[in-house]
Motif scaffolding. Structure first.
Motif, short mmCIF file in Angstrom:
data_model
loop_
_atom_site.label_atom_id
_atom_site.label_comp_id
_atom_site.label_asym_id
_atom_site.label_seq_id
_atom_site.Cartn_x
_atom_site.Cartn_y
_atom_site.Cartn_z
N LEU A 1 0.81 -1.23 0.00
CA LEU A 1 0.00 0.00 0.00
C LEU A 1 0.83 1.26 0.00
CD1 LEU A 1 -2.72 -0.86 2.69
CD2 LEU A 1 -3.07 -0.72 0.22
N THR A 2 2.09 1.15 0.36
CA THR A 2 2.90 2.34 0.58
C THR A 2 4.13 2.35 -0.30
OG1 THR A 2 4.00 1.20 2.41
CG2 THR A 2 2.14 2.61 2.97
N THR A 3 4.71 3.55 -0.44
CA THR A 3 5.97 3.70 -1.16
C THR A 3 7.11 3.42 -0.20
OG1 THR A 3 6.08 6.05 -0.61
CG2 THR A 3 4.94 5.46 -2.65
N THR A 4 8.31 3.35 -0.72
CA THR A 4 9.46 3.01 0.12
C THR A 4 9.75 4.09 1.16
OG1 THR A 4 10.92 3.94 -1.58
CG2 THR A 4 10.55 1.54 -1.60
N ASP A 5 9.30 5.34 0.91
CA ASP A 5 9.54 6.39 1.90
C ASP A 5 8.38 6.52 2.89
OD1 ASP A 5 7.58 7.48 0.33
OD2 ASP A 5 8.70 9.27 -0.25
N GLY A 6 7.41 5.61 2.82
CA GLY A 6 6.37 5.57 3.84
C GLY A 6 5.05 6.19 3.46
N GLY A 7 4.95 6.87 2.32
CA GLY A 7 3.68 7.47 1.94
C GLY A 7 2.75 6.46 1.31
N LEU A 8 1.45 6.75 1.35
CA LEU A 8 0.47 5.87 0.70
C LEU A 8 0.56 6.00 -0.81
CD1 LEU A 8 -2.65 6.42 2.98
CD2 LEU A 8 -1.34 4.31 2.73
N ALA A 9 0.50 4.88 -1.50
CA ALA A 9 0.51 4.86 -2.97
C ALA A 9 -0.94 4.83 -3.45
CB ALA A 9 1.28 3.65 -3.48
#
Length: 366
Positions: A20-28
């Motif tokens: 659900l998330t990108t590698t930097d922690g944000g929601l995709a």
């Protein structure tokens, strides 16, 4: 096509943080939208168990990676949970579907009143055609009372709502005989018995490093669910639509046996014992063979600090657990009662003491 999937009337779907998330922690957003499209168009009732709250809270708090300490995890969860629910609310609204947030702790599924409340809430949301979105209540859970991972939570929720199917979605497209990147590894499409997995290495971690689960937790969740009579599909998140339409993707774990009584299933799998009651040989036979309640006369010793209503393990003289149950006394109350009959205790101390230490209705064999 998998008939057990296409015929399922109620499905629990679990999605992992890394899906659900990108590698930097944000929601995709594109990943959330793809998942929601698959769930919103399913004819079955759907309960979604979603990871991602802690991961979603990393970037807003300026945290470069998932924190190790519980307090910072809880802070990230308190920020990320709102972001996660807003993303789901907006995505499902585009399909004219309503969602409801359900945050659970271990107490919510082990204490009788809490368990009933959790069931009623989930059941009512489904009756109202809403989609419950379940997560562990990370902002208040402690190390001692955590489910541990959302794979396990999903298996327990599936048993709670009497689901017909559990779907575990992650960043891998199924179970393999070894590392999927190696040419010698082959996909396992069906698991009829867990003996089929003898020699299979499942100890590799997830690729993204944002979640707490790995293949070990998914196989354990599958074991919990299938022994409750619920088949399981393990697949990659982009395969969600294919899974729900019955296409033979991922790994299918066949149910192992008919489902037991739901609350006792939760007691066996969802709880961490707060103490131990050491039983004599007669009490072990009564509990195991005759399915009797545990009385003070059959207990030789008490170990641990627990309160009335807490789960405790019932162990034999060698320390081997034979059952788990909800105890009716505090730990400090029990020692003077051991080895005595309930009639004697009632005569000396009053009718309140003519009761079982663990009632058979609150006891499950291990």
């Amino acid at each position: 096509m998998r008939e057990q999937v296409t015929e399922a009337r109620r499905i629990v779907v679990k999605i992992g943080s890394s899906s659900l998330t990108t590698t930097d922690g944000g929601l995709a957003a594109d990943r959330v939208d793809a998942l929601v499209e698959a769930l919103a168009t399913s004819p079955a009732e759907v309960v979604l168990v979603s990871s991602g709250a802690i991961a979603a809270g990393l970037a807003p708090l300026g945290l470069p990676r998932r924190p190790r300490d519980l307090a910072t995890q809880q802070a990230a969860a308190s920020v990320g949970q709102g972001l996660l629910m807003r993303a789901y609310n907006d995505a499902f609204a585009r399909h004219a579907r309503v969602v409801g947030q359900v945050l659970l702790t271990v107490d919510d599924v082990t204490r009788r009143a809490h368990y009933r409340n959790a069931y009623r809430t989930l059941r009512r949301l489904l009756d109202l055609k809403a989609i419950p979105i379940v997560n562990e209540n990370d902002t208040v859970a402690t190390q001692e009372i955590r489910f541990g991972d959302n794979d396990r939570l999903a298996a327990l929720v599936a048993a709670l709502v009497d689901a017909d199917l559990l779907v575990l979605l992650s960043d891998v497209d199924g179970l393999y005989t070894g590392d999927p990147s190696l040419p010698t590894s082959r996909a396992i499409t069906d698991v009829h018995s867990f003996a089929d997995l003898d020699g299979v290495d499942i100890r590799r971690p997830g690729r993204a490093g944002l979640g707490t689960g790995g293949m070990v937790t998914k196989v354990e969740a599958a074991r919990i669910a299938t022994t409750s009579g619920i088949p399981v599909v393990l697949a990659a998140a982009p395969q969600a639509a294919d899974v729900l339409t019955g296409r033979p993707v991922g790994t299918f774990f066949h149910r192992q046996r008919q489902r037991p009584q739901a609350r006792l299933f939760w007691l066996a799998h969802a709880t961490t014992p707060r103490g131990r009651l050491i039983l004599d040989a007669g009490a072990v036979r009564a509990v195991v063979s005759r399915h009797a309640s545990l009385l003070p006369a059959g207990i030789t010793a008490v170990d641990g600090r627990f309160a009335a209503g807490d789960p405790v393990d019932l162990v034999d003289a060698g320390g081997v657990p034979v059952a788990r149950g909800l105890v009716n006394y505090d730990a400090v109350e029990l020692p003077p009662l051991l080895g005595r009959s309930t009639s004697d205790l009632a005569a000396e101390l009053g009718p309140a003491y003519e009761r079982e230490v663990v009632h058979r209705d609150d006891l499950v064999l291990l």
